[in-house]
Design an enzyme around this catalytic site. Structure first.
Site, PDB file in Angstrom:
ATOM      1  N   THR A  12       0.828  -1.216   0.000  1.00  0.00           N
ATOM      2  CA  THR A  12       0.000   0.000   0.000  1.00  0.00           C
ATOM      3  C   THR A  12       0.857   1.259   0.000  1.00  0.00           C
ATOM      4  OG1 THR A  12      -1.801  -1.133   1.120  1.00  0.00           O
ATOM      5  CG2 THR A  12      -1.724   1.249   1.369  1.00  0.00           C
ATOM      6  N   SER A  56       1.817  -7.385  -0.811  1.00  0.00           N
ATOM      7  CA  SER A  56       2.506  -8.437  -0.040  1.00  0.00           C
ATOM      8  C   SER A  56       1.679  -9.711   0.052  1.00  0.00           C
ATOM      9  CB  SER A  56       2.885  -7.938   1.350  1.00  0.00           C
ATOM     10  OG  SER A  56       1.771  -7.806   2.182  1.00  0.00           O
ATOM     11  N   THR A  89       1.526  -4.449   4.350  1.00  0.00           N
ATOM     12  CA  THR A  89       1.306  -4.802   5.757  1.00  0.00           C
ATOM     13  C   THR A  89       0.711  -6.203   5.931  1.00  0.00           C
ATOM     14  OG1 THR A  89      -0.856  -3.727   5.683  1.00  0.00           O
ATOM     15  CG2 THR A  89       0.996  -2.417   6.499  1.00  0.00           C
ATOM     16  N   ASP A  90       0.092  -6.744   4.869  1.00  0.00           N
ATOM     17  CA  ASP A  90      -0.610  -8.026   5.023  1.00  0.00           C
ATOM     18  C   ASP A  90       0.319  -9.134   5.507  1.00  0.00           C
ATOM     19  OD1 ASP A  90      -2.828  -6.702   4.138  1.00  0.00           O
ATOM     20  OD2 ASP A  90      -3.030  -7.789   2.253  1.00  0.00           O
TER      21      ASP A  90
HETATM   22  N1  ASP Z   1      -2.958  -3.902   2.655  1.00  0.00           N
HETATM   23  C1  ASP Z   1      -1.695  -4.204   2.206  1.00  0.00           C
HETATM   24  C2  ASP Z   1      -0.643  -3.153   2.508  1.00  0.00           C
HETATM   25  O1  ASP Z   1      -0.720  -2.574   3.492  1.00  0.00           O
HETATM   26  C3  ASP Z   1      -1.567  -4.720   0.875  1.00  0.00           C
HETATM   27  C4  ASP Z   1      -0.294  -5.518   0.871  1.00  0.00           C
HETATM   28  O2  ASP Z   1      -0.054  -6.245   1.800  1.00  0.00           O
HETATM   29  O3  ASP Z   1       0.512  -5.309  -0.030  1.00  0.00           O
HETATM   30  O4  ASP Z   1       0.307  -2.945   1.827  1.00  0.00           O
END
Ligand code: ASP
Length: 326
Positions: A12, A56, A89-90
């Site tokens: 993100t 991710s 973050t995932d």
């Molecule tokens: N929601 C996720 C982020 O924070 C998407 C990911 O993991 O790339 O990046």
């Protein structure tokens, strides 16, 4: 010249909405992430390098292993003070813990990301990157291993979890607490992690299933893991590490077939311990299930991936998981 290296992978923090599809996708370059920093960071020269540009949720174990190897190579440069990794973050806590298990240096490795994408006016990315660079350049952060820095706090790789799907204060270490915080340009280290261990495997074992228990779960997922040639299974059990009788029976079959089965809890806090009979945790432990302390399911899977990759088997594997799980 002494510097911090910013290694980007997407997420993100590097995403924008594509006007043609309406999809939010990783598309911001490493150089553009540097250019968006509000903090001038005049005292810390920065090198940037792109490793990938993906969400991710698309990163797998071999890719995360290659990322950890790249971090180790960058840290071999005597002028590199530390590395900051931007990442979705995932699965941030997973790449961070894998890097921690494989880290060959005392220098800080700081993982960060954002909950609000790069094209949102109040994106949390630039602040998180700037704080992470300050942490990676701080002598006090040496020896802390890999960390996640987010919302002005930093956390140990072993203990930290994503706890909220969308809020910016998502990363917490529950009862273990944060390692410290960033206040303005100052880094405050409040504690040091006691349960770090590192390994030097040639590869990690990706064929490990993670199976979560729900009321009335049966043994199909475990038996499929065996039939599909998986190398181990991690169970996220109930409470102290219990499973329904049908799963206990299946776990016993897997162990008899020589497959390691590791128990964690689906509770966000606390440790598994064999207590209950009649198919519960005590029955599972007597059948040979390894109890992984208070490691989360995803962290126990990574530890197992590293240990199997390093050739651990039998009692040595059990001892290592019990000691790191604690
Ligand atoms: N929601 C996720 C982020 O924070 C998407 C990911 O993991 O790339 O990046």
């Amino acid at each position: 010249m002494p510097h911090v290296t910013l290694l980007t992978t997407g997420g993100t923090i590097a995403s924008r909405r594509d006007p043609a599809t309406g999809h939010v996708v990783a598309s911001v370059s490493a150089e553009d992430l540097r250019a968006a920093l509000h903090d001038p960071l005049d005292d810390i020269p920065l090198k940037v390098e792109s490793f990938a540009n993906v969400g991710s949720y698309a990163i797998d174990l071999p890719t995360s292993f290659a990322l950890a190897q790249r971090i180790n190579t960058l840290l071999e440069d005597p002028d590199c003070l530390g590395v900051v990794v931007t990442h979705g973050t995932d699965t941030l806590e997973e790449s961070c813990y894998l890097a921690d298990l494989l880290l060959r240096s005392e220098k800080p490795v700081v993982f960060t990301g954002a909950q609000r994408s790069a094209d949102e006016p109040d994106t949390d990315g630039p602040r998180n990157i700037a704080d992470s660079i300050r942490l990676a350049g701080a002598p006090a952060a040496r020896g802390l291993g890999a960390m996640i820095c987010f919302e002005q706090e930093f956390h140990a790789a072993r203990d930290v979890s994503k706890t909220h799907a969308s809020r910016t204060d998502t990363f917490h270490s529950y009862e273990h607490g944060k390692l410290g915080e960033i206040d303005g340009t100052d880094v405050y280290v409040m504690r040091r992690p006691a349960l770090r261990r590192t390994y030097t495997p040639e590869r990690v074992e990706p064929a490990i299933d993670l199976v979560t228990m729900a009321m009335g779960s049966d043994g199909r997922a475990l038996r499929h893991a065996l039939a599909d040639g998986m190398k181990a299974v991690v169970i996220q059990g109930f409470g102290r590490g219990n499973t329904p009788p049908a799963v206990t029976a299946a776990a016993t079959e897997l162990i008899a077939a020589g497959m390691p089965v590791v128990m964690t809890t689906r509770c966000p806090r606390g440790r598994v311990r064999p207590i209950y009979g009649n198919g519960g945790g005590k029955t599972l432990a007597e059948a040979g299930v390894i109890f992984a302390g208070d490691l989360s399911g995803v962290k126990a899977r990574l530890l197992l991936a590293v240990l199997l990759g390093a050739g651990f088997t039998g009692e040595a594997l059990r001892r290592e998981i019990e000691e790191v799980g604690s």
